[in-house]
Design an enzyme around this catalytic site. Structure first.
Site, mmCIF file in Angstrom:
data_model
loop_
_atom_site.group_PDB
_atom_site.id
_atom_site.type_symbol
_atom_site.label_atom_id
_atom_site.label_comp_id
_atom_site.label_asym_id
_atom_site.label_seq_id
_atom_site.Cartn_x
_atom_site.Cartn_y
_atom_site.Cartn_z
ATOM 1 N N HIS A 144 0.846 -1.209 0.000
ATOM 2 C CA HIS A 144 0.000 0.000 0.000
ATOM 3 C C HIS A 144 0.870 1.244 0.000
ATOM 4 O O HIS A 144 1.012 1.889 1.032
ATOM 5 C CB HIS A 144 -0.916 0.002 1.212
ATOM 6 C CG HIS A 144 -2.105 0.903 1.076
ATOM 7 N ND1 HIS A 144 -2.095 2.219 1.436
ATOM 8 C CD2 HIS A 144 -3.339 0.641 0.605
ATOM 9 C CE1 HIS A 144 -3.295 2.748 1.229
ATOM 10 N NE2 HIS A 144 -4.058 1.805 0.730
ATOM 11 N N PHE A 145 1.446 1.653 -0.952
ATOM 12 C CA PHE A 145 1.556 1.163 -2.315
ATOM 13 C C PHE A 145 3.034 1.055 -2.652
ATOM 14 O O PHE A 145 3.808 1.909 -2.227
ATOM 15 C CB PHE A 145 0.878 2.126 -3.290
ATOM 16 C CG PHE A 145 -0.598 2.278 -3.065
ATOM 17 C CD1 PHE A 145 -1.474 1.318 -3.547
ATOM 18 C CD2 PHE A 145 -1.102 3.357 -2.375
ATOM 19 C CE1 PHE A 145 -2.842 1.458 -3.367
ATOM 20 C CE2 PHE A 145 -2.472 3.489 -2.184
ATOM 21 C CZ PHE A 145 -3.351 2.549 -2.668
#
Length: 176
Positions: free
Chosen positions: A80-81
């Protein structure tokens, strides 16, 4: 020759001064900060889901201010991410709820119980939270009904900038 001296002394333990001393002692006996170890005695959460590093201000039955140091080695940042790590909004809300849990678990009427999420309202994200940030969360108790339901107002900031705010609802689950 006689010497007459009149001494006016003020007893430092007059009732007003004693009351002030006692009030100061009572106030100083109330714990207003909690370490990570003390938080773990109050909350059931553990790594990787314990999202509060310390409580820096606590007012019994009213509010708590907690800190979460956001670091790159937390597991959620792997996905993420990749290349642009952002703290998921759901984890920011969970961190605020854990700060609120400190207020709720300290209430004498909830011994043997666990407060769980019952709902969230009016949650808004205003700023991204990234590794290296320090999330400062203030959660204030709005009301408790029938000693089973509670509502709190949460606010999370980074460097004095609002990152997230919203209302958190809790329900008491009896565990013992």
């Amino acid at each position: 020759m006689s010497i007459l001296t009149e001494v006016n002394t003020i007893d430092p333990t007059t009732s007003t001064e004693l009351q002030t001393i006692n009030e100061t002692k009572i106030v100083s006996d109330i714990k207003t900060t909690f370490t990570s170890e003390e938080i773990q005695e109050l909350l059931p959460h553990r790594y990787p889901f314990l999202l509060v590093d310390k409580i820096i201000d606590y007012v019994p039955g009213k509010k708590a201010v907690g800190v979460k140091n956001v670091t790159i080695n937390e597991p959620q940042f792997q996905g993420h991410f990749p290349g642009r790590p952002l703290m998921p909004g759901v984890l920011i809300v969970e961190a605020m709820a854990q700060v609120g849990g400190i207020v709720l678990t300290q209430m004498s009427s909830v011994e043997g119980g666990l407060f769980v999420f019952a709902g969230i309202d009016k949650v808004r994200f205003r700023r991204q939270v990234v590794p290296g940030d320090q999330l400062v969360m203030t959660v204030e108790l709005l009301w408790v009904k029938q000693r089973r339901f509670g509502k709190m107002q949460g606010r999370a900031e980074v460097d004095g900038q609002l990152a997230c705010e919203g209302e958190l609802m809790f329900s008491l689950v009896i565990t013992s």
